[in-house]
Write a protein that holds these residues in place. Structure first.
Motif, mmCIF file in Angstrom:
data_model
loop_
_atom_site.group_PDB
_atom_site.id
_atom_site.type_symbol
_atom_site.label_atom_id
_atom_site.label_comp_id
_atom_site.label_asym_id
_atom_site.label_seq_id
_atom_site.Cartn_x
_atom_site.Cartn_y
_atom_site.Cartn_z
ATOM 1 N N VAL A 1 50.534 54.606 29.966
ATOM 2 C CA VAL A 1 50.558 55.124 31.333
ATOM 3 C C VAL A 1 51.305 56.451 31.354
ATOM 4 N N THR A 2 50.745 57.410 32.060
ATOM 5 C CA THR A 2 51.380 58.715 32.220
ATOM 6 C C THR A 2 51.369 59.104 33.694
ATOM 7 N N ARG A 3 52.090 60.143 33.996
ATOM 8 C CA ARG A 3 52.082 60.684 35.371
ATOM 9 C C ARG A 3 50.658 61.047 35.790
ATOM 10 N N ASP A 4 49.879 61.556 34.856
ATOM 11 C CA ASP A 4 48.527 61.994 35.183
ATOM 12 C C ASP A 4 47.595 60.832 35.513
ATOM 13 N N ASN A 5 47.689 59.721 34.753
ATOM 14 C CA ASN A 5 46.710 58.652 34.972
ATOM 15 C C ASN A 5 47.215 57.525 35.873
ATOM 16 N N ALA A 6 48.479 57.568 36.293
ATOM 17 C CA ALA A 6 49.015 56.519 37.164
ATOM 18 C C ALA A 6 48.302 56.476 38.515
ATOM 19 N N PHE A 7 47.706 57.581 38.877
ATOM 20 C CA PHE A 7 46.962 57.693 40.139
ATOM 21 C C PHE A 7 45.916 56.581 40.292
ATOM 22 N N ARG A 8 45.319 56.180 39.162
ATOM 23 C CA ARG A 8 44.216 55.220 39.222
ATOM 24 C C ARG A 8 44.642 53.858 39.756
ATOM 25 N N PHE A 9 45.919 53.510 39.609
ATOM 26 C CA PHE A 9 46.361 52.196 40.073
ATOM 27 C C PHE A 9 46.246 52.070 41.591
ATOM 28 N N PHE A 10 46.402 53.178 42.295
ATOM 29 C CA PHE A 10 46.376 53.157 43.749
ATOM 30 C C PHE A 10 44.965 53.276 44.317
ATOM 31 N N THR A 11 44.012 53.645 43.481
ATOM 32 C CA THR A 11 42.679 53.960 43.993
ATOM 33 C C THR A 11 41.599 52.997 43.507
ATOM 34 N N GLY A 12 42.006 51.816 43.024
ATOM 35 C CA GLY A 12 41.041 50.801 42.646
ATOM 36 C C GLY A 12 40.807 50.639 41.161
ATOM 37 N N THR A 13 41.571 51.401 40.339
ATOM 38 C CA THR A 13 41.478 51.309 38.874
ATOM 39 C C THR A 13 40.016 51.404 38.428
ATOM 40 N N LEU A 14 39.366 52.472 38.851
ATOM 41 C CA LEU A 14 37.935 52.634 38.629
ATOM 42 C C LEU A 14 37.629 53.173 37.232
ATOM 43 N N ILE A 15 36.448 52.822 36.747
ATOM 44 C CA ILE A 15 36.024 53.209 35.408
ATOM 45 C C ILE A 15 36.117 54.716 35.205
ATOM 46 N N HIS A 16 35.622 55.483 36.167
ATOM 47 C CA HIS A 16 35.588 56.929 35.959
ATOM 48 C C HIS A 16 36.962 57.579 36.067
ATOM 49 N N ASP A 17 37.982 56.788 36.435
ATOM 50 C CA ASP A 17 39.365 57.271 36.412
ATOM 51 C C ASP A 17 40.113 56.731 35.191
ATOM 52 N N GLY A 18 39.378 56.153 34.240
ATOM 53 C CA GLY A 18 40.019 55.564 33.072
ATOM 54 C C GLY A 18 40.443 54.129 33.286
ATOM 55 N N GLY A 19 39.895 53.511 34.341
ATOM 56 C CA GLY A 19 40.283 52.151 34.679
ATOM 57 C C GLY A 19 39.261 51.119 34.230
ATOM 58 N N LEU A 20 39.055 50.088 35.072
ATOM 59 C CA LEU A 20 38.317 48.903 34.661
ATOM 60 C C LEU A 20 37.081 48.587 35.496
ATOM 61 N N PHE A 21 37.041 49.050 36.745
ATOM 62 C CA PHE A 21 36.107 48.470 37.703
ATOM 63 C C PHE A 21 35.062 49.463 38.208
ATOM 64 N N GLN A 22 33.900 48.887 38.565
ATOM 65 C CA GLN A 22 32.829 49.670 39.158
ATOM 66 C C GLN A 22 33.145 50.030 40.607
#
Length: 697
Positions: free
Chosen positions: A452-473
């Motif tokens: 986890v970095t400052r740059d990618n922590a954003f994804r946790f608040f926005t649904g952890t989406l695939i195109h943000d490096g996350g998990l979900f559609q």
């Protein structure tokens, strides 16, 4: 004919001569099916006990059995049946008996004969209950001996129906153990630890308490009949030598015995007294339905935690004795595989295993009005079955809640999202809280977990989406959580990070949450309540519940220490102590108000990703957040959080005047906490702010 009938009666275990139908008086000669036939066999016939054309019909699928007998008992504790009949097998491996007699209130079981030899478990000296039993009477022993109850279910639902919201992002889920909700004296329940105790009016605990938190769904740990008692501690039995569980209990319930029967220990006559019996009058069926109906009346959906990846390990689970090789995944020696870690892995891919799972899901939806399911170790369920579960369940209720625990032999949250399932979001959990308090704490402690970095922590608040490096559609699949029944509670995670333990604190003040500990708990709550997707919390999280191992008469060297895995403790280690909730009322109120605010502001949970932008502080790496600006909404929002325990975080604000609806201390439900902020805002260490702006449309 008379002589033949008398002879047939004499060679069977009978209390009297059989007169229902002579076809069931002599065994049928059959060739057992073999393993190469397994994937070809399938039947749509109703299984278990049903009434068809006015006659009670009993069916069980046992493909390799050479003989199946059905035994009837007048009483739950009768050792000898008063009638016994041979069953007849069809060409798909289903054995059947049709009774002309009215048998309501009686009990029955099967004796199954089959091939012998290495790896086989057929044992026709055992009476096993029907795997499709809707209620069972069980003996209080680790073998969990059971008889199926022929129960007339005439429960009246009235106008009750499912209450799950159309959009799963509207869910606020409260995970809870049914017994723990009212077993502690502080709940003031007159029927503690039971279905009815959970819905008593005018008490401190149970439904009365849950409604005060303003959640709209409760997710119960397993409610299907399970093996409560485990093998004796340090006492040799044929199965295993128990060196790990001095309590000899399975409290949480992740050892399912019967997939269609409610747990009888939660009925209003609970007892696990050695040698006694549970559930013999079937009241657990009516009482569980009363509980579901009461939760629905308050607008709270009921989700069941279900375990289809394995079955109970030590008891006479019927599937093991009906056909081990059909129902379970085995190694080359014919021994159970245990990727689940629970002694046996269910062969979900077999056609009739798949049917059992789907039948079970639909049964609970139709007969108990269950709103949804959380699937334990769901990665162990084959994909074809997963697809069928979702497809068939949605035919019954399009808004059904289907959630995976997306691991178990594999890590598959992204794949479950592709299949249309929601899943527990461990990226959110680890990113915000951390993986463990010793060497992998997360954002709320001013740290970044691995990866986890400052740059990618954003994804946790926005649904952890695939195109943000996350998990979900879609955020509809992201179940955001910081605590579940597994591992340390959030409160204990924070205590361990701070080195605040029963060993270095006075117990009189140990549970009181204040100072830094209160700040961290509130920051965690704020992050959870302001993130896109589904919100889930565990019971007691709202008052920083601590699981300190309670003395209970069991010799446990860890008594007085924090417990991270309390699955075996039916005692005050797990019971919800509402007096502690009262002590930490400030935190409880903060959670409840955040939940209410989340429900009031749909933009916090279901805004399209294209209208979300990161909004970070300019002076500390732990000052992060995001902007919500949906053109269809008349409101513009900023969610800002500072995980740094020491430094302030300064943010530039978009043009216009902003009002604070919530911060790290309070929530403004009726009116903003502060109005007219322009240009910039500075957050305190461990600070937070939800800012709102009315647009000029």
């Amino acid at each position: 004919m008379k002589l033949a009938l008398i002879t047939a009666c004499m060679v069977m275990v009978l209390g009297g001569c059989m007169t229902d139908n002579t076809v069931y008086e002599t065994p049928q000669k059959v060739e057992p099916f073999t393993e190469k036939d397994f994937d070809k066999l399938y039947s749509d016939k109703a299984l278990g006990m049903t009434v068809e054309e006015g006659k009670m019909t009993f069916r069980v699928f046992a493909p390799r059995a050479t003989q199946v007998k059905i035994l009837f008992f007048k009483k739950y504790n009768d050792e000898t049946p008063y009638e016994t009949f041979y069953m007849i097998r069809d060409d798909q491996g289903v054995w059947e008996y049709i009774s002309k007699s009215n048998r309501w209130g009686e009990y029955y079981g099967y004796q199954v004969s089959g091939p012998e030899g290495s790896g086989e478990m057929f044992n026709d000296s055992l009476v096993i209950a029907d795997p499709y039993s809707i209620a069972v009477s069980t003996k209080n022993h680790f073998t969990h001996e059971a008889k199926s109850i022929i129960l007339k279910d005439d429960f009246t639902w009235g106008h009750d129906t499912w209450v799950a919201p159309e959009d799963p992002r509207d869910l606020v889920i409260y995970e809870a153990h049914l017994r723990d909700l009212t077993a502690h004296p502080s709940s003031r329940a007159s029927k503690p630890g039971t279905y009815l105790g959970a819905i008593e009016k005018g008490i401190t605990g149970g439904l009365e308490y849950i409604t005060s938190l303003r959640v709209n769904a409760v997710e119960f740990l397993p409610l299907m009949e399970f093996a409560n008692i485990e093998i004796p501690y340090k006492d040799s039995v044929e199965r295993k030598y128990n060196t790990w569980n001095p309590y000899e209990r399975n409290h949480w319930g992740y050892m399912t015995s019967y997939f269609f029967a409610p747990e009888s220990y939660y009925a209003s006559n609970p007892s696990l007294k050695e040698g006694g019996y549970s559930g013999h009058d079937g009241r657990q069926v009516r009482e569980m339905k009363e509980m579901v109906k009461a939760f629905h009346k308050e607008g709270i959906a009921v989700i069941m935690d279900v375990v289809y990846n394995h079955v109970s390990e030590y008891d006479y689970n019927p599937l093991k004795y009906i056909d081990k090789k059909y129902y379970f995944r085995l190694d080359k020696k014919g021994d159970f595989l245990s990727i689940s870690g629970c002694g046996n892995d269910f062969a979900t891919e077999r056609p009739m295993s798949r049917r059992l799972i789907v039948d079970s899901v639909l049964f609970w939806m139709q007969k108990y009005h269950i709103d949804g399911f959380r699937f334990d170790l769901a990665a162990m369920i084959d994909e074809e079955t997963c697809k069928m579960i979702l497809e068939e369940a949605r035919k019954v209720n399009p808004n059904v809640i289907i959630i995976a625990e997306p691991w178990g032999g594999a890590y598959k949250p992204a794949r479950f999202s592709e299949l249309g399932w929601a899943a527990w979001n461990d990226q959110f959990r680890n990113g915000i809280k951390g993986q463990n308090p010793e060497n992998r704490p997360g954002f709320i402690f001013g740290r970044w977990d691995d990866g986890v970095t400052r740059d990618n922590a954003f994804r946790f608040f926005t649904g952890t989406l695939i195109h943000d490096g996350g998990l979900f559609q879609t955020p509809k699949h992201s179940v955001n959580y910081l605590e579940s029944h597994d591992d340390n509670t959030l409160g204990d995670f924070i205590r361990l990070f701070m080195n605040w333990t029963p060993q270095n604190q006075r117990m009189e003040t140990y549970h009181l949450v204040q100072g830094d500990m209160l700040e961290i708990n509130k920051l965690a709550a704020f992050c959870l309540a302001t993130s896109q997707g589904i919100m889930m919390m565990h019971s007691g999280q709202e008052f920083a519940r601590s699981k300190v191992i309670a003395p209970s008469g069991v010799e446990d060297p860890h008594v007085g220490h924090i417990d991270h895995n309390s699955y075996e403790k039916d005692n005050e280690t797990n019971y919800i102590n509402y007096s502690i909730a009262q002590k930490n009322k400030e935190l409880v109120t903060y959670y409840a108000d955040l939940i209410e605010l989340r429900k009031m502001i749909p933009e916090l949970r279901k805004t399209s990703r294209k209208y979300l932008r990161r909004h970070y502080s300019i002076d500390t790496q732990f000052g992060i957040g995001y902007e919500i600006n949906d053109p269809s909404s008349d409101r513009h929002y900023l969610v800002l959080v500072n995980g740094d325990p020491v430094k302030y975080a300064m943010y530039k604000l978009p043009e216009g005047k902003w009002n604070i609806r919530a911060n790290e201390s309070d929530v403004g439900l009726e009116k903003p906490l502060q109005k007219g902020i322009v240009d910039q805002i500075v957050l305190n260490p461990r600070g937070a702010a939800l800012l709102e702006q009315t647009k000029n449309l």
